[in-house]
Design a protein around this motif. Sequence first.
Motif, PDB file in Angstrom:
ATOM      1  N   ASN A  87       0.811  -1.226   0.000  1.00  0.00           N
ATOM      2  CA  ASN A  87       0.000   0.000   0.000  1.00  0.00           C
ATOM      3  C   ASN A  87       0.840   1.271   0.000  1.00  0.00           C
ATOM      4  OD1 ASN A  87      -2.456  -1.414   0.119  1.00  0.00           O
ATOM      5  ND2 ASN A  87      -2.358  -1.577   2.344  1.00  0.00           N
ATOM      6  N   GLU A 114       1.993   3.327  -2.116  1.00  0.00           N
ATOM      7  CA  GLU A 114       1.607   4.487  -2.912  1.00  0.00           C
ATOM      8  C   GLU A 114       0.618   5.388  -2.167  1.00  0.00           C
ATOM      9  OE1 GLU A 114      -1.060   1.050  -4.279  1.00  0.00           O
ATOM     10  OE2 GLU A 114       1.027   1.358  -3.697  1.00  0.00           O
ATOM     11  N   GLN A 174       1.820   8.613  -0.411  1.00  0.00           N
ATOM     12  CA  GLN A 174       2.037   9.850  -1.156  1.00  0.00           C
ATOM     13  C   GLN A 174       0.980  10.892  -0.812  1.00  0.00           C
ATOM     14  OE1 GLN A 174       3.426   9.439  -5.367  1.00  0.00           O
ATOM     15  NE2 GLN A 174       3.134   7.239  -5.038  1.00  0.00           N
ATOM     16  N   GLN A 180       8.735   1.961  -7.591  1.00  0.00           N
ATOM     17  CA  GLN A 180       7.558   2.016  -8.463  1.00  0.00           C
ATOM     18  C   GLN A 180       6.333   2.564  -7.724  1.00  0.00           C
ATOM     19  OE1 GLN A 180       7.746  -2.177  -9.767  1.00  0.00           O
ATOM     20  NE2 GLN A 180       8.075  -1.423 -11.842  1.00  0.00           N
ATOM     21  N   LYS A 181       6.369   2.512  -6.416  1.00  0.00           N
ATOM     22  CA  LYS A 181       5.258   3.002  -5.598  1.00  0.00           C
ATOM     23  C   LYS A 181       5.542   4.365  -4.968  1.00  0.00           C
ATOM     24  CE  LYS A 181       3.265  -1.534  -4.479  1.00  0.00           C
ATOM     25  NZ  LYS A 181       1.838  -1.232  -4.656  1.00  0.00           N
ATOM     26  N   GLY A 182       6.629   5.024  -5.413  1.00  0.00           N
ATOM     27  CA  GLY A 182       6.833   6.411  -5.020  1.00  0.00           C
ATOM     28  C   GLY A 182       7.947   6.720  -4.053  1.00  0.00           C
TER      29      GLY A 182
END
Length: 272
Positions: free
Chosen positions: A203, A205, A208, A248-250
């Motif tokens: 989870n 992302e 952000q 890839q998720k920030g």
Amino acid sequence: MTINCLGNLIDLSVPKVMGIVNVTPNSFYDGGKYQDGKSVLSQVEKMLVEGATFIDIGGYSSKPSAEFVSEQEEISRLIPIVDLVLKNFPDTLISVDTFRANVAKEAIQNGACMVNDIAAGSLDANMMETVAQLQVPYIMMHMKGNPKTMQSLAHYENITKEMLFYFSEKVALARSFGINDLIIDPGFGFAKTLEQNFQVLNNLELFQMVELPILIGVSRKSMIYKTLETTPEFALNGTSVLNTIALQKGASILRVHDVKEAVECIKLVSQL
């Protein structure tokens, strides 16, 4: 997205690498490796050459059940190393890994440029005020309890929701003191079970939403080596896999023991 380190604006829109140098006898992976100046300088030089933007120096092991270290002992471990690194590599951006305000102040006054606090101020009521006075970037990690108690506190109704609430409160408090540059760290392995660590990563992302840079520290941790039924020494490949997913998720900063491999992850992900 930038942070100010000693007057240098560091652009975190391109992820950066933070190299770990533990000057402790008992850290879970590199404990005891860097107990003399020569070994420290050799490792710092290697990390800088391989592409580290920051060097994170810690003098107090935060592994589960780590023994108590006095404030003076922590200072006596850290400050000579900070001085030594800056004498030999004066442009190094040093982050000091501590939850104590006085230790942070000593390190910053000796040339470090960032405070990395596993407790986000919860273990020292003076920490945020001190960071605000020093006007340096502040990394706030999610943890419950302290290193001795955290593993008994891994109870959540909804871990992601509770962590987002935790960070919203910590960010508001930090802003109230006047801290400008903030970074959040989900705290993998801190008051979290193996399954919860992967849930948080899955989870990631969502974090952000806090609208701050995200630091990820999974390097050679138990969520990797226990899952793979191996040891920290053989967890580099797994570390690269999870770092790639985090990017890839920030993720904005990868905090690692192995800089070259982390830099390669960033270069490859940036091509997607």
